[in-house]
Design a protein around this motif. Structure first.
Motif: not given
Length: 273
Positions: A88-93, A179-183
């Motif tokens: 997805t290209g979203e960052p993970l934490f 455009t990540a939701t969690d940017y």
């Protein structure tokens, strides 16, 4: 109204060492001087009414430095970035508190602006009127919280966060898609913290002092010309503008785009009558 109180205690422990050597061989003389200073900083006590104190903030994301017992003063505070979701290209934490969701409660220690040690070196030499000086300083073990990644005010051309950004054709990218939701979380995470260690050659100077018998004919006591390169060489892995120019106090090590130290070429003439 509120009155100021002594809200905390800090201990600073370290060692400072300075060594030097100078010698002369015929018309050639030289000297080498070096120094190093270590620093262990820790908050040891806070007022009983406080568990921590928030420091400098970034944009609308709240505090990114914090004052807390057992930590270095104004350590970096944020989410622990663990990578990018390849699909997805979203960052993970990291879910620090283990409740199954990443919230403000998962913000943690992600670095410090205070170096483990600083150091400097000066080399000088002279031969038959020619003199040379090289002076450099550096720091090791400090981090930089890079606040140059603002989606609402992105005017600089640095590629720290874009060179290896996730795209459909670069699913192994180390940075999340734009455009990540969690940017917004990524901007205040360890993904924005970089090694701030550096060594900078502050000055390289070459000069020439004319012989006394020459300058006396012009009714002068001394005449020296010189050229100097200042802040020309910086060795660092930090990709921002300048690892040496960051905030102070509660913003120590925070880079919000302060204008970098200028490189200077200096030509001079020293005259003594």
């Amino acid at each position: 109204t509120f009155s100021p109180v002594n809200a905390g205690n800090i201990t600073n422990k370290g060692v400072e060492i300075e060594l030097g050597w100078q010698d002369k061989i015929g018309d050639f003389s030289y000297s080498i001087r070096g120094n190093v200073a270590t620093l262990k900083n820790e908050v040891t006590k806070m007022h009983e009414s406080l568990s921590s104190i928030d420091g400098t903030s970034f944009h609308t994301s709240g505090a990114i430095t914090r004052f807390e017992v057992g930590k270095p003063a104004w350590y970096f505070y944020g989410y622990k970035f663990t990578g990018v979701d390849k699909n997805t290209g979203e960052p993970l934490f990291a879910d620090v508190d283990g409740d199954g969701a990443v919230t403000d409660n998962d913000k943690t220690d992600i670095g410090k602006g205070m170096p483990d040690f600083t150091y400097g070196i000066t080399l000088s030499a002279a031969w038959k009127g020619i003199d040379f000086i090289l002076f450099g300083t550096g720091s090791q073990g400090n981090d930089i919280y890079c606040c140059l990644n603002r989606v609402d005010y992105n005017l600089n051309r640095l590629k720290i966060f874009t060179a290896d950004r996730w795209t459909e054709s670069n699913r192994d990218g180390s940075m999340p898609k734009s455009t990540a939701t969690d940017y917004q979380k990524f901007m205040v995470s360890s993904g924005s913290v970089f090694d701030g260690s550096y060594f900078k050659i502050k000055q390289i100077q070459l000069g020439y002092t004319f012989p006394k018998q020459w300058v006396k004919k012009a009714a002068l006591e001394n005449l020296r010309i010189y050229g100097s390169l200042e802040d020309f060489i910086t060795l660092t892995s930090y990709k921002g503008f300048d690892p040496e120019v960051t905030g102070v106090g509660s913003a120590l090590g925070v880079d919000k785009g302060t204008y970098p130290t200028s490189k200077k070429v200096v030509l001079g003439l020293s005259v003594t009558f």
